[in-house]
Write a protein that holds these residues in place. Structure first.
Motif, PDB file in Angstrom:
ATOM      1  N   TRP A 129     -18.100 -83.662 -21.788  1.00 37.83           N
ATOM      2  CA  TRP A 129     -18.062 -82.259 -21.425  1.00 37.83           C
ATOM      3  C   TRP A 129     -16.920 -81.485 -21.735  1.00 37.83           C
ATOM      4  N   GLN A 130     -16.913 -80.170 -22.025  1.00 40.87           N
ATOM      5  CA  GLN A 130     -15.926 -79.297 -21.944  1.00 40.87           C
ATOM      6  C   GLN A 130     -16.390 -78.233 -21.451  1.00 40.87           C
ATOM      7  N   TYR A 131     -15.444 -77.543 -20.315  1.00 40.88           N
ATOM      8  CA  TYR A 131     -15.874 -76.462 -19.425  1.00 40.88           C
ATOM      9  C   TYR A 131     -14.737 -75.776 -18.755  1.00 40.88           C
ATOM     10  N   GLY A 132     -14.976 -74.734 -18.156  1.00 40.39           N
ATOM     11  CA  GLY A 132     -14.269 -74.200 -16.934  1.00 40.39           C
ATOM     12  C   GLY A 132     -13.125 -73.216 -17.426  1.00 40.39           C
ATOM     13  N   GLY A 133     -12.680 -73.291 -18.858  1.00 37.08           N
ATOM     14  CA  GLY A 133     -11.404 -72.721 -19.024  1.00 37.08           C
ATOM     15  C   GLY A 133     -11.564 -71.691 -20.396  1.00 37.08           C
ATOM     16  N   GLY A 134     -10.621 -71.773 -21.150  1.00 40.24           N
ATOM     17  CA  GLY A 134     -10.450 -70.779 -22.313  1.00 40.24           C
ATOM     18  C   GLY A 134     -10.944 -71.486 -23.601  1.00 40.24           C
ATOM     19  N   ALA A 135     -11.809 -72.648 -23.564  1.00 39.56           N
ATOM     20  CA  ALA A 135     -12.131 -73.198 -24.941  1.00 39.56           C
ATOM     21  C   ALA A 135     -11.329 -73.881 -25.717  1.00 39.56           C
ATOM     22  N   ALA A 136     -10.118 -74.466 -24.987  1.00 46.11           N
ATOM     23  CA  ALA A 136      -9.227 -75.214 -25.688  1.00 46.11           C
ATOM     24  C   ALA A 136      -8.662 -76.536 -24.825  1.00 46.11           C
ATOM     25  N   ASP A 137      -8.240 -77.352 -25.731  1.00 48.42           N
ATOM     26  CA  ASP A 137      -8.464 -77.446 -27.330  1.00 48.42           C
ATOM     27  C   ASP A 137      -9.762 -78.736 -27.454  1.00 48.42           C
ATOM     28  N   GLY A 138      -9.568 -79.499 -26.852  1.00 45.48           N
ATOM     29  CA  GLY A 138     -10.898 -80.329 -27.087  1.00 45.48           C
ATOM     30  C   GLY A 138     -10.430 -81.837 -26.818  1.00 45.48           C
ATOM     31  N   LEU A 139     -11.289 -82.767 -27.328  1.00 42.24           N
ATOM     32  CA  LEU A 139     -11.332 -84.122 -26.963  1.00 42.24           C
ATOM     33  C   LEU A 139     -11.413 -84.991 -28.041  1.00 42.24           C
ATOM     34  N   THR A 140     -11.034 -86.244 -28.217  1.00 47.49           N
ATOM     35  CA  THR A 140     -10.944 -87.385 -29.172  1.00 47.49           C
ATOM     36  C   THR A 140     -11.247 -88.578 -28.808  1.00 47.49           C
ATOM     37  N   PHE A 141     -12.283 -89.168 -29.304  1.00 45.97           N
ATOM     38  CA  PHE A 141     -12.783 -90.748 -29.208  1.00 45.97           C
ATOM     39  C   PHE A 141     -11.865 -91.354 -30.437  1.00 45.97           C
ATOM     40  N   TYR A 142     -11.065 -92.441 -30.097  1.00 42.63           N
ATOM     41  CA  TYR A 142     -10.173 -92.939 -30.919  1.00 42.63           C
ATOM     42  C   TYR A 142     -10.391 -94.387 -31.253  1.00 42.63           C
ATOM     43  N   LEU A 143     -10.153 -95.044 -32.293  1.00 44.65           N
ATOM     44  CA  LEU A 143      -9.962 -96.188 -32.566  1.00 44.65           C
ATOM     45  C   LEU A 143      -8.618 -96.764 -33.199  1.00 44.65           C
ATOM     46  N   ALA A 144      -7.996 -97.729 -32.781  1.00 44.23           N
ATOM     47  CA  ALA A 144      -6.782 -98.162 -33.143  1.00 44.23           C
ATOM     48  C   ALA A 144      -6.749 -99.484 -33.632  1.00 44.23           C
ATOM     49  N   ALA A 145      -5.908 -99.904 -34.627  1.00 44.73           N
ATOM     50  CA  ALA A 145      -5.801-101.229 -35.260  1.00 44.73           C
ATOM     51  C   ALA A 145      -4.838-102.041 -34.250  1.00 44.73           C
ATOM     52  N   THR A 146      -4.758-103.262 -34.426  1.00 46.30           N
ATOM     53  CA  THR A 146      -4.100-103.909 -33.457  1.00 46.30           C
ATOM     54  C   THR A 146      -4.056-105.521 -34.240  1.00 46.30           C
ATOM     55  N   ASP A 147      -3.170-106.314 -33.835  1.00 48.19           N
ATOM     56  CA  ASP A 147      -2.772-107.593 -34.199  1.00 48.19           C
ATOM     57  C   ASP A 147      -4.190-108.473 -33.735  1.00 48.19           C
ATOM     58  N   PRO A 148      -4.902-108.978 -34.527  1.00 47.51           N
ATOM     59  CA  PRO A 148      -6.098-109.576 -34.087  1.00 47.51           C
ATOM     60  C   PRO A 148      -5.534-110.991 -33.251  1.00 47.51           C
ATOM     61  N   PHE A 149      -4.517-111.533 -33.288  1.00 48.70           N
ATOM     62  CA  PHE A 149      -4.185-112.624 -32.657  1.00 48.70           C
ATOM     63  C   PHE A 149      -3.309-112.545 -31.504  1.00 48.70           C
TER      64      PHE A 149
END
Length: 736
Positions: free
Chosen positions: A130-150
């Motif tokens: 959900w994005q609401y209630g303000g001046g339509a800025a800026d946004g949101l992100t779903f992220y994936l990040a690499a990591t040491d597998p062990f």
């Protein structure tokens, strides 16, 4: 290293049973009784509504340039951890959401899951936004990040504020650590702006506001290039100023690193080696879908051990959500998040770390890791790596003998690998790994050994062993002071025995013992402990001068690293004096007894008490050694002479026996009258009656008494003559 907790393990069983099939597939015309192939079971990594006052422990709030403002709208505790309650939200329990930003300007907020997700079976993530209630800025992100597998680690730093949406850099603000894929729900339209890219990114035209924009891998100020930017059908925002169903935008992100196309349980077609993002804009719009090849880390600055050397796809990913505001703002929220494998179950590793709960400084112990492949997951065909991180106070060493594991030690980290042949089946136990370690001399308090068991295609299984460094208790088992006056040099010897009081495996203490005047705290002397030939006892001995009246304390304060200090009062203080050989004598003259002693040195002091039984007959003070006891009654006497002793010479006793008085000769029986005897015959000793040896009138004595043999014999002769004269006179009167 920040070890990752693994709710994945807790949820594996439930996730395998929770196979999800999209409603469209269920309504595809297959009859209820018709045979059909069930979709593959999925391993669940996350299933969190964020609707309550707490989301559990499996999250982390990274740092942000503005301060992380993420919170739970149904929470009331603004100090709760890891995700606090929102200060001004009051959603009922079960109806809340995860708020990434409020309507404040120039903010960034975000939450990372502490689950590391293996990519071998793909990844399928769904959530509502959900994005609401303000001046339509800026946004949101779903992220994936690499990591040491062990040695997986959640990013602890988010990206910039505003148009960076917490993923990419901005000016001096660095981007998300080890970012791999940033899925931007960009209401304002700045996420595709080149100003929010890292170094070396080609310019890409953005789709403007209300766009689905994806950025690729980056770290710090490098990378984060735009992969695509797609206008959203419908809207990313709600227009009622509240979080409601009309403004809900559901999102699905699917990652398929396999060589075959896959259909997600929702019906999303994911090509081989690709990602697909689908979202449904608000107000009944058609889905917006974008896809592309999975970004490759080949040639990047990322550690090559983190990704597949052929495809460049990371072996493990972590994930989370971020939001950003600039000069304009909005509420940015998510709820109902779920993350699973895309293609079948992932191997599930489990492990338990065990070992002694205590360790003594400078001593050795060990930690054991029992790993297994859960029956609730798939088979493990990749090498399994156990990583143990010891604290500075515990020094690990390589295991001895064959263990099935190949290990290396680097500082306080031990890395061990076991290779399946060809695989570890579900339910299989791996060889037990046992690692020795030694506690340093300064080890103290609670210590933690962190253990991670992982592979490139399974989530990390973590645990820890709490070890307390404890020193062996000690006790002063005996102590004494021994003084020998008159010796040359120091005359007092202090000795103390200190022993370990440990219930198991006690060892002899080392260190220094101090003998202290407890009244003045003056150090009298000190000595190092010397262990006994066997057993847990050590002895310290030192020599000094000390007054026997001194109150002495034994201090084992300078204990060695393995033993506790202890203190005790001195057990005894003995003054050792020179022994003397005493002799007693008695000489009787005219009924008086002269008592004396010999054998005392000329410089001896003190007194001599002469007594018979419990009766004291006389006392003398040295240098006088004799006394006369007059007018003793007739009889036999035993006298004891007791020397008191002094600071140099020991007390002593000796005894002597003597007799006072004589025993009378027997009177002859009356005889017939006879002619008067010649006068010379009346005084002849031969006329006396014989005296038995035990009736002789002599002095009897022992010891060193002088014997008056001459005086005794003369007295006997005179007495006999007197008896004869008296008898003759009496007879003459009777016959006259």
């Amino acid at each position: 290293m920040r070890p990752l907790r693994s709710p994945f393990l807790r949820r594996a069983a439930a996730g395998l049973a929770a196979t999800t099939v999209a409603g469209a597939l269920l309504l595809s015309g297959v009859g209820a009784g018709a045979a059909q192939a069930a979709p593959p079971a999925q391993t669940v990594f996350l299933d969190q509504s964020f609707g309550g006052a707490s989301a559990g422990p499996d999250f982390l709030l990274p740092t942000t340039p503005s301060g992380n403002v993420a919170c739970l709208t149904a929470g009331t505790d603004v100090a709760a951890s890891p995700i606090p309650g929102c200060r001004f939200a009051n959603d009922p329990e079960g109806s809340g959401a995860l708020r990434l930003t409020d309507t404040g300007t120039s903010q960034s907020g975000g939450v990372g899951s502490t689950v590391s997700v293996p990519t071998a079976q793909g990844l399928d993530v769904t959530f509502d936004s959900w994005q609401y209630g303000g001046g339509a800025a800026d946004g949101l992100t779903f992220y994936l990040a690499a990591t040491d597998p062990f040695d997986p680690e959640v990013p602890t730093r988010l990206g910039g504020i505003g148009g960076s949406l917490g993923y990419s850099p901005q000016d001096s603000q660095l981007g998300l650590a080890n970012g791999y894929l940033g899925v931007g729900l960009d209401a304002y339209g700045n996420f595709a702006n080149p100003a929010f890219s890292g170094n070396s990114c080609p310019p890409v035209g953005g789709a403007g506001s209300n766009a689905l924009t994806l950025r690729g891998p980056g770290n710090g100020s490098t990378g984060y290039c735009v992969l695509s930017s797609t206008p959203v059908d419908g809207s990313l925002r709600g227009f009622d100023g509240v979080r409601d169903e009309a403004g809900r935008v559901p999102v699905e992100v699917a990652v398929n690193p396999s060589a075959d196309p896959v259909t997600s349980p929702s019906g999303l077609e994911v090509p081989a080696g690709s990602y697909v993002v689908s979202l449904q804009g608000s107000f009944g719009s058609a889905p917006t879908i974008t896809q592309g090849p999975l970004p490759s880390l080949l040639g990047s600055s990322t550690d090559p051990s983190w990704y597949d050397p052929t495809t460049g796809v990371p072996y493990k990913l972590t994930f989370g959500w971020t939001g950003g505001t600039g000069s304009l703002s909005d509420y940015h929220e998510i709820a109902n998040a779920r993350a699973t494998t895309l293609v079948g179950p992932a191997p599930v590793l489990a492990q338990a770390t065990s070992g002694s709960a205590t360790v003594v400084p400078t001593r050795s112990s060990s930690v054991s890791v029992a790993a297994s492949v859960s029956a609730d997951g798939g088979a493990e065909g990749e090498p399994v790596v156990a990583t143990l991180v010891f604290p500075e106070a515990l020094a690990p060493t390589l295991p001895s003998g064959a263990t099935g594991w190949a290990c290396t030690v680097s500082g306080r980290t031990v890395t061990c690998t076991v290779v399946p042949s060809p695989e570890f089946a579900p339910g299989a136990s791996l060889p037990v790994l046992t690692l020795p370690y030694t506690a340093t001399a300064d080890a103290a308090g609670a210590l933690t050994v962190l253990t991670t068991v992982s592979s490139t295609d399974s989530a990390a299984a973590t645990s820890q062993l709490e070890v307390s460094a404890v020193r062996e208790p000690t006790v002063v088992t005996s102590s004494s002071g021994r003084q020998t006056p008159g010796t040359t040099g120091l005359s007092t010897v202090f000795t103390a025995d200190v022993a370990s009081a440990a219930a198991t495996d006690p060892t002899a203490p080392l260190g220094t013992v101090e003998f202290v005047d407890s009244a003045t705290e003056e150090l009298l002397c000190e000595a190092d402990l010397v262990p006994a030939a066997s057993g847990p006892t050590s002895t310290a001995t030192c020599t000094t001068d000390a007054d026997p009246s001194t109150a002495v304390r034994v201090d084992y304060d300078q204990a060695d690293a393995a033993h506790e200090p202890t203190r005790a009062d001195l057990g005894s203080f003995v003054v050792v004096t020179t022994p003397v050989t005493l002799a007693a004598a008695a000489v009787v003259v005219d009924g008086d007894a002269q008592l004396s002693v010999t054998g005392l040195p000329a410089d001896a002091t003190g007194t001599v008490v002469f007594s018979t039984g419990a009766t004291t007959v006389c006392t003398v003070t040295l240098p006088t050694v004799a006394c006369i006891v007059p007018d003793l009654a007739d009889g036999s006497y035993t006298v004891t002479a007791a020397y008191s002793g002094d600071t140099v010479y020991a007390s002593a006793e000796a005894s002597t026996a003597f007799r006072i008085g004589t025993v009378a000769a027997p009177v002859p029986a009356p005889a017939a009258p006879a002619a008067p005897a010649a006068p010379a015959a009346t005084s002849a000793p031969a006329a006396a009656a014989p005296v038995a040896d035990d009736e002789e009138a002599r002095l009897a004595f022992t010891g060193s008494s002088l014997v008056a043999w001459t005086a005794g014999a003369l007295g006997l002769a005179l007495a006999a003559a007197g008896v004869v004269l008296v008898a003759a006179r009496r007879r003459s009167r009777l016959t006259a």
